[in-house]
Design a protein around this motif. Structure first.
Motif, PDB file in Angstrom:
ATOM      1  N   ARG A 121       0.829  -1.202   0.000  1.00 13.29           N
ATOM      2  CA  ARG A 121       0.000   0.000   0.000  1.00 13.29           C
ATOM      3  C   ARG A 121       0.869   1.259   0.000  1.00 13.29           C
ATOM      4  O   ARG A 121       1.964   1.275   0.555  1.00 13.29           O
ATOM      5  CB  ARG A 121      -0.882   0.014   1.252  1.00 13.29           C
ATOM      6  CG  ARG A 121      -2.071   0.973   1.223  1.00 13.29           C
ATOM      7  CD  ARG A 121      -3.217   0.393   0.428  1.00 13.29           C
ATOM      8  NE  ARG A 121      -3.643  -0.894   0.963  1.00 13.29           N
ATOM      9  CZ  ARG A 121      -4.499  -1.018   1.977  1.00 13.29           C
ATOM     10  NH1 ARG A 121      -4.991   0.046   2.581  1.00 13.29           N
ATOM     11  NH2 ARG A 121      -4.871  -2.226   2.379  1.00 13.29           N
ATOM     12  N   LEU A 122       0.347   2.307  -0.614  1.00 14.10           N
ATOM     13  CA  LEU A 122       0.940   3.636  -0.544  1.00 14.10           C
ATOM     14  C   LEU A 122      -0.098   4.584   0.031  1.00 14.10           C
ATOM     15  O   LEU A 122      -1.277   4.508  -0.331  1.00 14.10           O
ATOM     16  CB  LEU A 122       1.389   4.102  -1.932  1.00 14.10           C
ATOM     17  CG  LEU A 122       2.062   5.489  -2.041  1.00 14.10           C
ATOM     18  CD1 LEU A 122       3.089   5.477  -3.180  1.00 14.10           C
ATOM     19  CD2 LEU A 122       1.062   6.616  -2.287  1.00 14.10           C
ATOM     20  N   GLU A 166      -1.576   2.434 -11.122  1.00 12.83           N
ATOM     21  CA  GLU A 166      -1.927   1.062 -10.755  1.00 12.83           C
ATOM     22  C   GLU A 166      -1.412   0.704  -9.365  1.00 12.83           C
ATOM     23  O   GLU A 166      -1.506  -0.447  -8.935  1.00 12.83           O
ATOM     24  CB  GLU A 166      -1.361   0.088 -11.797  1.00 12.83           C
ATOM     25  CG  GLU A 166      -1.978   0.282 -13.187  1.00 12.83           C
ATOM     26  CD  GLU A 166      -1.464  -0.720 -14.193  1.00 12.83           C
ATOM     27  OE1 GLU A 166      -0.592  -1.541 -13.815  1.00 12.83           O
ATOM     28  OE2 GLU A 166      -1.921  -0.695 -15.356  1.00 12.83           O
ATOM     29  N   VAL A 167      -0.893   1.692  -8.656  1.00 14.92           N
ATOM     30  CA  VAL A 167      -0.384   1.482  -7.299  1.00 14.92           C
ATOM     31  C   VAL A 167      -1.550   1.502  -6.314  1.00 14.92           C
ATOM     32  O   VAL A 167      -2.379   2.416  -6.363  1.00 14.92           O
ATOM     33  CB  VAL A 167       0.630   2.585  -6.929  1.00 14.92           C
ATOM     34  CG1 VAL A 167       1.078   2.440  -5.479  1.00 14.92           C
ATOM     35  CG2 VAL A 167       1.826   2.550  -7.874  1.00 14.92           C
ATOM     36  N   PRO A 168      -1.677   0.517  -5.430  1.00 12.16           N
ATOM     37  CA  PRO A 168      -2.736   0.545  -4.422  1.00 12.16           C
ATOM     38  C   PRO A 168      -2.498   1.700  -3.455  1.00 12.16           C
ATOM     39  O   PRO A 168      -1.531   1.699  -2.698  1.00 12.16           O
ATOM     40  CB  PRO A 168      -2.610  -0.814  -3.727  1.00 12.16           C
ATOM     41  CG  PRO A 168      -1.209  -1.252  -3.977  1.00 12.16           C
ATOM     42  CD  PRO A 168      -0.823  -0.690  -5.309  1.00 12.16           C
ATOM     43  N   CYS A 169      -3.358   2.697  -3.511  1.00 15.67           N
ATOM     44  CA  CYS A 169      -3.085   3.959  -2.823  1.00 15.67           C
ATOM     45  C   CYS A 169      -4.333   4.514  -2.166  1.00 15.67           C
ATOM     46  O   CYS A 169      -5.404   4.559  -2.773  1.00 15.67           O
ATOM     47  CB  CYS A 169      -2.536   4.963  -3.837  1.00 15.67           C
ATOM     48  SG  CYS A 169      -2.248   6.606  -3.170  1.00 15.67           S
ATOM     49  N   LYS A 233      -9.010   2.034   2.436  1.00 19.21           N
ATOM     50  CA  LYS A 233      -9.394   1.371   1.187  1.00 19.21           C
ATOM     51  C   LYS A 233      -8.653   1.994   0.010  1.00 19.21           C
ATOM     52  O   LYS A 233      -8.664   3.219  -0.161  1.00 19.21           O
ATOM     53  CB  LYS A 233     -10.904   1.502   0.986  1.00 19.21           C
ATOM     54  CG  LYS A 233     -11.435   0.822  -0.260  1.00 19.21           C
ATOM     55  CD  LYS A 233     -12.939   0.986  -0.366  1.00 19.21           C
ATOM     56  CE  LYS A 233     -13.482   0.342  -1.639  1.00 19.21           C
ATOM     57  NZ  LYS A 233     -14.953   0.531  -1.763  1.00 19.21           N
ATOM     58  N   PRO A 234      -7.995   1.206  -0.838  1.00 24.10           N
ATOM     59  CA  PRO A 234      -7.321   1.766  -2.016  1.00 24.10           C
ATOM     60  C   PRO A 234      -8.294   2.559  -2.879  1.00 24.10           C
ATOM     61  O   PRO A 234      -9.433   2.145  -3.097  1.00 24.10           O
ATOM     62  CB  PRO A 234      -6.794   0.524  -2.744  1.00 24.10           C
ATOM     63  CG  PRO A 234      -6.630  -0.498  -1.664  1.00 24.10           C
ATOM     64  CD  PRO A 234      -7.766  -0.247  -0.710  1.00 24.10           C
ATOM     65  N   GLY A 235      -7.831   3.728  -3.349  1.00 16.12           N
ATOM     66  CA  GLY A 235      -8.671   4.591  -4.153  1.00 16.12           C
ATOM     67  C   GLY A 235      -9.617   5.459  -3.351  1.00 16.12           C
ATOM     68  O   GLY A 235     -10.395   6.214  -3.927  1.00 16.12           O
ATOM     69  N   ARG A 236      -9.521   5.396  -2.045  1.00 15.78           N
ATOM     70  CA  ARG A 236     -10.433   6.105  -1.157  1.00 15.78           C
ATOM     71  C   ARG A 236      -9.744   7.332  -0.563  1.00 15.78           C
ATOM     72  O   ARG A 236      -8.562   7.289  -0.219  1.00 15.78           O
ATOM     73  CB  ARG A 236     -10.870   5.171  -0.033  1.00 15.78           C
ATOM     74  CG  ARG A 236     -12.033   5.667   0.819  1.00 15.78           C
ATOM     75  CD  ARG A 236     -13.324   5.476   0.115  1.00 15.78           C
ATOM     76  NE  ARG A 236     -14.461   5.457   1.043  1.00 15.78           N
ATOM     77  CZ  ARG A 236     -15.684   5.805   0.699  1.00 15.78           C
ATOM     78  NH1 ARG A 236     -15.932   6.217  -0.543  1.00 15.78           N
ATOM     79  NH2 ARG A 236     -16.679   5.740   1.561  1.00 15.78           N
TER      80      ARG A 236
END
Length: 315
Positions: A121-122, A166-169, A233-236
């Motif tokens: 995660r980032l 495409e990095v889970p962030c 949550k990624p993208g949140r």
């Protein structure tokens, strides 16, 4: 120290950009995670931390990379997590430099993150400045953004870079804070008021004192950021801050009261007819989804910050 126990983080490798600024120092000071994980801090200037804040580093598993976030040499090892906090909000720099640090720095970090096969995660540290001043209510993450400053516009663009990658962030939109490592001589009202009281000099409020702000203690900030990094949550997008409102005039009076000083407060402008401007986050998303709360009262945060500075001046 805010409790970070229970977060599933041990023997991980973590990169923090902007690791020697307010956020980085606060994370080191308030996070037991630094004793149980391997950290790499990226900063263009690590000398101050190594010399003047050596006590922060004792017993902690920390390495340093000296470099600019826009063109730093990629470490050869992989990381489990990245916390991207490099920014320049604490000092005034030319607009084009500000934009470059935020935008080009984020591109560089995302480029490095994309090649880390172990990355879980980032967390991108953004700002409430992305909302602009078009609202006079607590700001919700789903409000349309209308940033008015170069800093706010760059932060919003960097958010989109993260979301498009495409990095889970996850994204932390951070508001206002108080704590041991907040600069007292920058453009932060609370830091200036603390400095005035520590030096027992007149507090000067540049406006009419009616704007409303909120302040989250650095210990709580550290806990919120770790939680967002590990469980967001990624993208949140999540607002990060307190929702305990206070006017600038009352802020000055509260700082003075807790300081125990009798310095004068001078307000330069008469009270305007317009409604007071508010810079207040709605943090219900962080509460409901992640169970985050403001644990340290504003008064206690002021007391702890004053205590730290008074102790440092004695030593």
């Amino acid at each position: 120290m805010t409790d970070t126990k229970g977060l599933p983080i041990k023997n991980k490798r973590i990169l923090i950009t902007g690791g020697t600024g307010f956020f980085g120092k606060s994370l080191i000071h308030h996070s037991p995670a630094f004793y149980e994980n391997d950290f790499v801090l990226l900063s263009p200037d690590v000398d101050e931390l190594k010399k003047d804040f050596a006590f922060l580093l004792r017993g902690k598993r920390i390495e340093f990379i000296r470099g600019d976030v826009r063109d730093f040499a990629f470490p050869e090892t992989n990381f489990d997590y990245i916390l991207h906090a490099a920014t320049t909000s604490g000092k005034i720099i030319p607009d084009d430099e500000m934009r470059s640090v935020v935008i080009d720095g984020t591109r560089r970090v995302l480029e490095f993150a994309a090649q880390n096969r172990d990355l879980s995660r980032l967390l991108y540290i953004s700002s409430g400045a992305v909302y602009g001043s078009g609202y006079n209510v607590p700001l919700q993450e789903n409000f349309p953004c209308g940033p008015e400053t170069v800093y706010g516009k760059a932060k919003l663009e960097a958010e989109q870079l993260c979301l498009d990658s495409e990095v889970p962030c996850s994204i932390a939109r951070c508001f206002a804070f108080v704590g041991e490592y907040l600069p007292l001589n920058a453009h932060f009202a609370i830091g200036n008021f603390l400095d005035d009281c520590l030096k027992n000099r007149e507090i000067v409020i540049q406006g009419d004192g009616t704007p409303v702000r909120t302040y989250l203690y650095a210990g709580d900030l550290a806990h919120w950021l770790w939680t967002l990094l590990l469980q967001g949550k990624p993208g949140r997008v999540y607002n990060v801050g307190s929702d305990d409102e206070i006017s600038i005039r009352n802020l000055a009076e509260t700082v003075r009261k807790i300081s125990g000083t009798s310095n004068k407060i001078r307000v330069l402008a008469p009270i305007a007819a317009a409604r007071p401007q508010r810079y207040v986050p709605d943090v219900s998303r962080a509460r409901k989804e992640l169970g985050l709360e403001v644990k340290t009262s504003f008064e206690e945060a002021i007391r702890l910050t004053l205590e730290y500075h008074r102790q440092r001046r004695v030593n």
